[in-house]
Design an enzyme around this catalytic site. Structure first.
Site, PDB file in Angstrom:
ATOM      1  N   TRP A 357    -109.425 -10.243  39.541  1.00  0.00           N
ATOM      2  CA  TRP A 357    -109.362  -9.956  40.918  1.00  0.00           C
ATOM      3  C   TRP A 357    -108.873  -8.452  41.212  1.00  0.00           C
ATOM      4  CZ3 TRP A 357    -104.315 -10.054  44.119  1.00  0.00           C
ATOM      5  CH2 TRP A 357    -103.310  -9.687  43.107  1.00  0.00           C
ATOM      6  N   GLU A 488     -97.032 -12.866  37.509  1.00  0.00           N
ATOM      7  CA  GLU A 488     -96.842 -13.733  36.371  1.00  0.00           C
ATOM      8  C   GLU A 488     -95.760 -13.849  35.603  1.00  0.00           C
ATOM      9  OE1 GLU A 488     -99.993 -11.379  34.482  1.00  0.00           O
ATOM     10  OE2 GLU A 488    -101.626 -12.460  35.613  1.00  0.00           O
ATOM     11  N   LYS A 601     -92.753  -9.558  38.458  1.00  0.00           N
ATOM     12  CA  LYS A 601     -93.825  -8.589  37.886  1.00  0.00           C
ATOM     13  C   LYS A 601     -94.423  -7.636  38.774  1.00  0.00           C
ATOM     14  CE  LYS A 601     -97.580  -8.038  34.696  1.00  0.00           C
ATOM     15  NZ  LYS A 601     -98.721  -9.155  34.096  1.00  0.00           N
ATOM     16  N   GLN A 602     -94.917  -8.028  40.022  1.00  0.00           N
ATOM     17  CA  GLN A 602     -95.784  -7.340  40.849  1.00  0.00           C
ATOM     18  C   GLN A 602     -95.663  -8.065  42.262  1.00  0.00           C
ATOM     19  OE1 GLN A 602     -99.082  -8.719  38.376  1.00  0.00           O
ATOM     20  NE2 GLN A 602    -100.476  -8.000  40.105  1.00  0.00           N
TER      21      GLN A 602
HETATM   22  C1  BGC Z   1    -101.760  -8.206  36.391  1.00  0.00           C
HETATM   23  C2  BGC Z   1    -102.775  -9.176  36.880  1.00  0.00           C
HETATM   24  C3  BGC Z   1    -104.187  -8.194  36.554  1.00  0.00           C
HETATM   25  C4  BGC Z   1    -104.458  -7.646  35.061  1.00  0.00           C
HETATM   26  C5  BGC Z   1    -105.475  -6.944  34.999  1.00  0.00           C
HETATM   27  C6  BGC Z   1    -102.084  -8.147  34.660  1.00  0.00           C
HETATM   28  O1  BGC Z   1    -101.157  -7.341  34.098  1.00  0.00           O
HETATM   29  O2  BGC Z   1    -100.425  -9.270  36.331  1.00  0.00           O
HETATM   30  O3  BGC Z   1    -102.811  -9.153  38.418  1.00  0.00           O
HETATM   31  O4  BGC Z   1    -105.210  -8.778  37.333  1.00  0.00           O
HETATM   32  O5  BGC Z   1    -103.394  -7.385  34.597  1.00  0.00           O
HETATM   33  O6  BGC Z   1    -105.284  -5.570  35.440  1.00  0.00           O
END
Ligand code: BGC
Length: 773
Positions: A357, A488, A601-602
């Site tokens: 995404w 996540e 996490k984000q």
């Molecule tokens: C992030 C995701 C992201 C993926 C690839 C993961 O660590 O949590 O949002 O899509 O990395 O960049």
């Protein structure tokens, strides 16, 4: 964090050779042209630590999945972009010693990535165990003009002896991926041939049967004159080389040009691959290195004309942002709708070169503003082409009636990620794909995209959401259970605010798109209705019922949206309460502990504000920001940019700048100790967003560009380029205000600090403004 890259406005410079940093530098100094990418591996033999990497776009291998407990619905494989045949190799023997930077004594080592003109240069002096000293100077690039080709100029001079140099330029297809799940080799040989100065090797991937023909042509010069060399051809399994020896006097330079090409069966019929490869090799060697390089420089300078960000007063920041723009432009050129942007681009194996995404949520804004609209359009068409697979993917999980669930990770439209909490539950990616369609139409005004491609994708996505929610008797509302939001560090949660909010937004936007297409193109609309068996009245009525009756978790007392139903049950501790030894959590804590902790996490709720900011007032955003940010560990590099943009929006300039700093030199300074795996390409787009949408406050509203800039305290000025509906603007923010230069032949009106400005073709306007000291 490392600090070994020398600062410079246009160049990335490494001085002195440290083998421990070599893999990091191999990532940082990578080259690419959208069709292929090459890590900064050495041309000569190197027996030290290295991650060889030459990647050909679109060519992948379905590596059999490794999982503990199999779950129905898991994909069988993880698709990986492969390490393809080594085209850069030139082994060098000096009398009977091999030149190897691992065993020789190296001095005056210097590696320079020239971002303005798009090439990599390397020079060093090597003393061999015998005491013989040579000076080497190399230049190479992946051409963006002849985008299947690369060229190398290799110069070598004996400093303290005269002797025989034996060169073996080769193509070696006996390569593997270090991340292969079963230590398997993915390539088999198809054909090879080698003549005195040319060689060709065609390799085929196992299972997927992609073929790649790699070709080379060699030219040798001494004292500026071509040298006729007596070559010996070498062939062995998956390997071709042409070997020759030249007698060289002390201080006499020998120059070897290696012209190479990688052609893929994705672009030519297999039986014609070799012939086309011959033609490309002939064409580029005829052009010659200097002309190719001149064309390369011209093409790169033109790219910078559209995409540069210039910063005065902070050279470190300047280098960082240009590096990001350079890498993004090396990774994706938008000419081919079958290609996309892996989180590491062509700079390493991690994430397999697959699509996440990240593309829609982070990269689309960059390409919309800095490249022709066709570039973003192709990114969207990529997903359109995968619609059928997304419908099949949803069917595998039990959805019906054309509901589409796009994969979390893909290369060909099929899901290849296999952790249930992500594969099945991190479904918010569907919303990002819908949002990118909206974003593209909003930015470009190309509403016809909806008729042609967009509406069908939106229908599939809307149908998915309509089935993914369920009616809760207890709440007398719709709920969405068992999801993973962008954060996540929580899985299988109920009613993730972000996912549910974006799902509603998708339904609304699809309804709007239906109306638009119906009005603008009734015939096309009828065809789509038929093709998708859309039961207009019934399905729309159901969506409206969901829109009116969806449950979204809020905490009235704090005046915030809840990340998920039970978020407030978590321990009330903040990131500042963590000991430095606990960070990063994902390396220091058990997964169980992470999942139960409140740490995010984000950006999650805040990601929703980023997309839908016009729907929320500043106070609500501020309250949520102040609640969630102190609980966010930003352990995804995609997180700080969203925070930078929101902090800027909330008027917190200092924090906006601090968030920007967290990713601006992520790879150049190896901030997370992981650059050796490859560069964080998609997060580089986030850094661009921090500058343009954060500091520049750029938005598109009602078909107009709006700016609301501030000047970070350390900077004297910054300026960025944006292309908008046929107009190229340069926006310079300095102590006197905002200077807008219209570089095109068309007038434009924009809004700066809520005031309209008309900028005539080729004219300049100053919006005066006093920035806080
Ligand atoms: C992030 C995701 C992201 C993926 C690839 C993961 O660590 O949590 O949002 O899509 O990395 O960049």
């Amino acid at each position: 964090m490392k600090n070994y890259i020398k600062v410079d406005e246009w160049n990335i410079i490494e001085e002195g050779f440290d083998p421990h940093l070599n893999k990091i530098s191999e990532s940082i100094f990578s080259l690419g042209n959208g069709r292929m990418g090459q890590r900064a591996n050495f041309e000569e033999t190197y027996t030290g630590e290295s991650l060889p990497g030459n990647y050909v776009a679109g060519v992948y291998y379905p590596d059999k999945t490794r999982v503990g407990w199999w779950k129905n619905g898991y994909p069988e494989y993880f698709a990986k972009v492969l390490n393809a045949a080594n085209w850069i190799g030139i082994d060098v023997k000096i009398d009977d010693e091999t030149l190897d930077l691992h065993t020789a004594k190296i001095s005056d080592f210097r590696r320079v990535l020239n971002m303005r003109e798009g090439y990599l240069q390397r020079s060093f002096t090597a003393e061999l165990p015998s005491g013989k000293q040579v000076k080497v100077n190399t230049k190479r690039f992946c051409s963006i003009v002849d985008d299947e080709a690369g060229a190398i100029c290799y110069r070598i001079t004996p400093l303290n002896f005269s002797g025989n140099f034996t060169f073996t330029p080769f193509i070696d297809g006996d390569v593997k991926n270090q991340d292969a799940n079963y230590d398997e080799k993915f390539w088999e040989e198809v054909t090879k041939e080698v003549n005195t100065d040319t060689a060709f090797l065609t390799m085929r991937t196992k299972k997927t049967a992609f073929e790649v023909c790699t070709g080379m042509q060699i030219a040798v010069y001494q004292n500026g004159q071509p040298v006729e060399v007596q070559s010996q051809t070498i062939q062995r399994e998956k390997y071709v080389a042409s070997q020759f020896t030249v007698a060289t006097k002390q201080q006499e330079e020998t120059v070897i040009f290696k012209f190479a090409a990688n052609l893929s069966s994705e672009n030519y019929p297999k039986e014609q691959l070799l012939q086309h490869c011959r033609e490309v090799i002939q064409k580029i060697s005829h052009k010659g290195f200097d002309q190719m390089l001149q064309e390369q420089a011209k093409a790169w300078i033109a790219k910078w004309e559209e995409s540069d960000i210039a910063i005065e007063g902070d050279i470190t920041a300047q280098q960082g942002i240009r590096f990001n723009i350079f890498q993004l432009n090396q990774t994706y050129t938008g000419e081919d709708a079958r290609l996309n942007i892996g989180p590491k681009g062509f700079t390493g194996e991690k994430y397999g070169g697959t699509t996440y995404w990240d593309t829609e949520a982070y990269c689309v804004p960059f390409y919309l503003a800095t490249a022709d609209p066709q570039v973003t359009r192709n990114l969207l068409i990529y997903r359109y082409k995968h619609l059928q697979k997304a419908i099949e993917n949803a069917e595998k999980l039990g959805f019906t009636n054309g509901a589409a669930l796009y994969p979390m990770v893909t290369i060909n439209g099929e899901e290849c990620h296999n952790e249930w909490e992500i594969t099945f539950e991190e479904i918010h990616r569907n919303a990002a794909i819908a949002f990118a369609i909206y974003n593209y139409v909003r930015y470009t005004g190309d509403a016809a995209y909806l008729n042609e491609y967009g509406l069908e994708v939106l229908l599939g996505i809307a149908r998915f959401w309509a089935q993914r929610v369920n009616w809760s008797e207890a709440k007398q509302q719709y709920v969405m259970l068992g999801v993973t939001g962008p954060n996540e560090y929580e899985n299988n949660v109920n009613n993730n605010w972000y996912t549910s909010t974006m799902a509603l937004w998708c339904l609304e936007y699809t309804l709007e798109a239906i109306e638009k297409v119906k009005n603008n193109s009734p015939d096309k609309f009828a065809a789509i209705m038929q093709h998708t068996s859309f039961r207009e009245q019934e399905e729309i009525a159901q969506w409206q019922h969901i829109l009116q009756n969806m449950y979204l978790p809020v905490d009235e007392e704090r005046g915030i949206f809840l990340q998920q139903d039970n978020y407030l049950d978590k321990e009330n501790i903040l990131v500042k309460d963590l000991k430095p030894a606990d960070r990063p959590l994902n390396q220091k804590w058990s997964w169980d502990r992470i999942l139960r902790s409140p740490f995010i996490k984000q950006a999650d709720v805040l990601q929703g504000f980023y997309f839908l900011e016009d729907r929320f007032d500043l106070e609500i955003m501020r309250r949520n920001f102040n609640f969630y940010e102190p609980r966010t560990v930003h352990e995804s590099s995609l997180s700080p940019c969203v925070h930078a943009i929101l902090a800027a929006k909330l008027g917190d300039e200092e924090r906006a700048y601090q968030f920007y700093l967290r990713t601006s030199r992520l790879d150049l300074d190896d901030y997370n100790n992981d650059t050796e795996d490859g560069c964080h390409i998609t997060s580089m787009a986030g850094t661009w967003m921090s500058v343009v949408e954060g500091f520049g406050g750029m938005r598109v509203r009602k078909n107009q560009l709006h700016f609301n800039p501030f000047l970070p305290g350390k900077w004297q000025s910054f300026s960025f380029k944006v292309g908008f509906r046929g107009v190229l603007l340069n926006i310079k923010v300095s102590k006197v205000g905002v200077q807008l230069t219209n570089q095109s032949g068309k007038d434009i009106s924009v809004v700066v600090y809520d005031k309209p400005y008309e900028i005539k073709a080729k004219a300049q306007v100053l919006a005066e403004h006093e920035f806080a000291a």
